[in-house]
Write an enzyme that holds these catalytic residues in place. Structure first.
Site, short mmCIF file in Angstrom:
data_model
loop_
_atom_site.label_atom_id
_atom_site.label_comp_id
_atom_site.label_asym_id
_atom_site.label_seq_id
_atom_site.Cartn_x
_atom_site.Cartn_y
_atom_site.Cartn_z
N LYS A 193 11.00 -23.15 22.41
CA LYS A 193 10.87 -22.06 21.44
C LYS A 193 11.08 -22.93 20.23
O LYS A 193 10.41 -22.29 19.18
CB LYS A 193 11.82 -21.03 21.85
CG LYS A 193 11.86 -20.08 20.59
CD LYS A 193 11.73 -18.63 21.30
CE LYS A 193 11.44 -17.57 20.28
NZ LYS A 193 11.59 -16.28 20.71
N ALA B 115 0.68 -1.09 0.04
CA ALA B 115 -0.02 -0.09 0.08
C ALA B 115 0.92 1.14 -0.17
O ALA B 115 1.74 1.07 0.66
CB ALA B 115 -0.88 -0.21 1.25
N CYS C 33 5.55 -15.07 26.72
CA CYS C 33 6.85 -14.95 25.75
C CYS C 33 7.85 -15.98 25.96
O CYS C 33 8.01 -16.52 27.33
CB CYS C 33 7.43 -13.68 26.15
SG CYS C 33 8.27 -13.15 24.47
N CYS D 82 10.58 -2.99 21.76
CA CYS D 82 10.94 -4.64 21.88
C CYS D 82 12.31 -5.05 22.21
O CYS D 82 13.06 -4.55 21.95
CB CYS D 82 10.87 -4.72 20.25
SG CYS D 82 10.85 -6.57 19.88
C1 LIG Z 1 13.56 -9.61 16.20
C2 LIG Z 1 12.06 -10.00 16.68
C3 LIG Z 1 11.85 -11.28 17.57
C4 LIG Z 1 10.58 -11.21 17.89
N1 LIG Z 1 10.38 -12.39 18.66
C5 LIG Z 1 9.32 -12.57 19.31
C6 LIG Z 1 9.19 -13.78 20.08
O1 LIG Z 1 9.86 -14.64 20.20
N2 LIG Z 1 7.70 -13.75 20.72
C7 LIG Z 1 6.77 -12.95 20.72
O2 LIG Z 1 5.60 -13.07 21.27
N3 LIG Z 1 7.10 -11.83 19.90
C8 LIG Z 1 8.20 -11.46 19.32
N4 LIG Z 1 8.09 -10.39 18.69
C9 LIG Z 1 7.40 -9.28 18.61
C10 LIG Z 1 5.99 -9.70 17.59
O3 LIG Z 1 5.54 -10.76 17.75
C11 LIG Z 1 6.70 -9.63 16.11
O4 LIG Z 1 7.21 -8.40 15.68
C12 LIG Z 1 5.60 -9.81 15.27
O5 LIG Z 1 6.00 -10.06 13.98
C13 LIG Z 1 4.75 -8.56 14.94
O6 LIG Z 1 3.60 -9.06 14.15
P1 LIG Z 1 2.73 -7.83 13.27
O7 LIG Z 1 1.80 -8.54 12.42
O8 LIG Z 1 2.54 -6.70 14.35
O9 LIG Z 1 4.09 -7.00 12.48
P2 LIG Z 1 4.81 -8.01 11.29
O10 LIG Z 1 4.76 -9.29 11.51
O11 LIG Z 1 6.12 -7.13 10.94
O12 LIG Z 1 4.14 -7.85 9.98
C14 LIG Z 1 3.68 -6.71 9.26
C15 LIG Z 1 3.68 -6.81 8.07
O13 LIG Z 1 2.91 -5.74 7.08
C16 LIG Z 1 3.63 -5.52 6.01
N5 LIG Z 1 3.61 -3.91 5.74
C17 LIG Z 1 4.02 -2.89 5.99
N6 LIG Z 1 3.94 -1.73 5.45
C18 LIG Z 1 3.07 -2.22 4.44
C19 LIG Z 1 2.33 -1.74 3.62
N7 LIG Z 1 2.45 -0.34 3.27
N8 LIG Z 1 1.77 -2.42 2.42
C20 LIG Z 1 1.69 -3.55 2.66
N9 LIG Z 1 2.13 -4.56 3.62
C21 LIG Z 1 2.92 -3.58 4.41
C22 LIG Z 1 5.32 -5.72 6.15
O14 LIG Z 1 5.72 -6.12 5.21
C23 LIG Z 1 4.95 -7.00 7.23
O15 LIG Z 1 4.79 -8.14 6.36
C24 LIG Z 1 9.70 -10.33 17.97
C25 LIG Z 1 10.07 -9.14 17.38
C26 LIG Z 1 11.08 -8.86 16.74
C27 LIG Z 1 11.43 -7.55 16.18
#
Ligand SMILES: Cc1cc2nc3c(=O)[nH]c(=O)nc-3n(C[C@H](O)[C@H](O)[C@H](O)COP(=O)(O)OP(=O)(O)OC[C@H]3O[C@@H](n4cnc5c(N)ncnc54)[C@H](O)[C@@H]3O)c2cc1C
Length: 425
Positions: free
Chosen positions: A388, A78, A353, A159
């Site tokens: 995990k 988007a 977690c 985070c």
């Molecule tokens: C390194 C890391 C490790 C983590 N480990 C854990 C864990 O072990 N346990 C836990 O509970 N949580 C964990 N987390 C926290 C959380 O669970 C994750 O970040 C999770 O992926 C967040 O989900 P989300 O759907 O909010 O975002 P995301 O999974 O990041 O998904 C967002 C999506 O939106 C898409 N997007 C963005 N902008 C646009 C656009 N303009 N148009 C179309 N698509 C778009 C992105 O490409 C992406 O695919 C972790 C976070 C990080 C950063």
């Protein structure tokens, strides 16, 4: 009949689509807008950065699963949301209209807020699989020429778990490679104390994580504000309880990974009434935006106020189970609207977690996430590492099969007293 659109195909967005599919009436349409056709399991990124996983082990062609489930998938990404016109403009200039929209775009990574931070500067990142692959290449180079390491999370980060995981995973890997004795390590964090995690600690995370730091010879700086990063040097201010800088240090490093602050993605940032000043989506207790009630939001993109004042800004983490609870509430609420009922579901937002250290780990459950809590539990042990790994395999399989919460998962979690909704249907 209604057009329902999910923007973002990460952890929240894919599960959102699977759960919404079950709520649709005949004739309703469901479209997911992603950025590219692949889903990455973000929690595996620390393992990718350590060389413990290959990219193809944590990546799924999500377009194939969506097609199998009868969900339309647009990989263009988007460019901008137009909430007054109920449409999402894609990067190719076309638009997708919606009756209900779920924003699940995750975070924008604010590396640019600190000079020299991030993969285009001098520190590595594990927030995206592309970054994690690059971080692994840098680690291989580092092992040939070891020196100091700085790992942590900067001011405004929300985070923290992955920063601890990566510090301890690096320690494990460097010991395996027999170079740990050549590597002074420092953990730099904006948290007021080790184990705060943006949640004012859970159970004894303060004691557990501090003791891990001591056992693994990792020094730490808390209440830290990173001023700038240069090639091989990080300038860090330590702030006192009164918010005044107590000490400024220049930390040399041969390798560094720092988690950045997050903000809302460009496609939604700055939309009056939809987002807060950082671009996170404002929602009520039903995951619904008050100004644009056709819009719901789940995941890291949702605005959650910080736990309380801290000397250096620290955000609240949005962990996987919490996001799943937002997803289930949103699916039931949109389902209710489609079927002429009042949306009443509320996510529990419980934090569950597993933080892996390679040779052990720490697990915690915070229910609710803001203290005082009904359940405030943490524990450590080798079992966390195995749990995990098992969770990773289970979750990736679930995404590939197009499932969100199979009955046995719900049964097991409810058996543990951990629920996705505060008010089950
Ligand atoms: C390194 C890391 C490790 C983590 N480990 C854990 C864990 O072990 N346990 C836990 O509970 N949580 C964990 N987390 C926290 C959380 O669970 C994750 O970040 C999770 O992926 C967040 O989900 P989300 O759907 O909010 O975002 P995301 O999974 O990041 O998904 C967002 C999506 O939106 C898409 N997007 C963005 N902008 C646009 C656009 N303009 N148009 C179309 N698509 C778009 C992105 O490409 C992406 O695919 C972790 C976070 C990080 C950063």
């Amino acid at each position: 009949m209604a057009n329902i659109v999910v923007l973002g195909a990460g952890l929240g967005g894919t599960l959102m689509a699977y759960e919404l599919k079950a709520e649709l009436r005949a004739g309703d349409t469901l479209t997911v807008i992603g950025q590219g056709s692949h889903y990455h399991f973000v929690p595996s990124n620390p393992w990718v950065a350590a060389g413990w996983r290959e990219r193809d082990e944590v990546e799924i062609d999500i377009s194939a699963t969506m097609a199998r489930k009868g969900i339309a998938f647009r990989p263009e990404g988007a460019a901008r949301l137009h909430p007054d016109e109920n449409r999402v403009e894609l990067s190719d200039g076309s638009s997708i209209p919606y009756d209900y929209l779920v924003l699940a775009t995750g975070p924008d990574l604010a590396f640019d807020e600190i000079p020299g931070l991030g993969p285009d500067g001098f520190t590595q990142s594990i927030c995206h699989v592309d970054h994690a692959e690059k971080a692994f290449l840098a680690l291989e180079k580092f092992i040939a020429n070891p020196g100091p390491i700085v790992v942590g999370a900067v001011q405004g980060a929300s985070c923290f778990g992955p920063a601890y995981e990566f510090a301890f995973i690096l320690d494990t890997e460097l010991r395996k490679r027999r170079v740990r004795d050549k590597v002074p390590m420092t953990f730099v964090t904006s948290e007021p104390y080790i184990g705060h995690l943006g949640l004012d600690g859970v159970g004894d995370t303060k004691g557990l994580l501090e003791s891990q730091m001591r056992n693994r010879h990792i020094k730490f700086i808390t209440n830290a504000r990173v001023q700038k990063v240069e090639d091989g040097k990080m300038t860090v201010e330590e702030v006192g309880e009164d918010g005044v800088v107590k000490k400024t240090s220049e930390l040399p490093f041969n390798y560094s990974m720092m988690l950045p602050a997050f903000r809302g993605v460009a496609a939604v940032r700055g939309l009056e009434g939809l987002t807060n000043p950082r671009g996170f989506i404002l929602v009520d207790k039903h995951q619904r935006n008050p100004k644009f009630p056709d819009i719901f939001a789940v995941g890291v993109g949702v605005a959650i106020p910080p736990m309380g004042p801290t000397p250096v800004p620290v955000g609240v983490p949005k962990t996987g189970f919490m996001i799943e609870s937002m997803v289930t509430a949103t699916a039931q609420n949109i389902g209710a609207l489609l079927h002429g009922r009042v949306p009443e579901a509320q996510g529990s937002w419980n934090a569950v977690c597993l933080a892996d250290f390679g040779d052990g780990g720490v697990a915690f459950v915070a229910e609710p996430q803001i203290p005082p809590r009904n359940l405030n539990w943490s524990a450590q042990g080798k079992w966390v590492h195995y749990a995990k790994v098992a969770f990773e395999k289970y979750f990736i399989r679930k995404i590939r099969r197009g499932e969100s919460e199979p009955f046995y998962e719900r049964w097991m979690m409810e058996g543990l007293g951990i629920r996705r909704l505060t008010r089950p249907r």
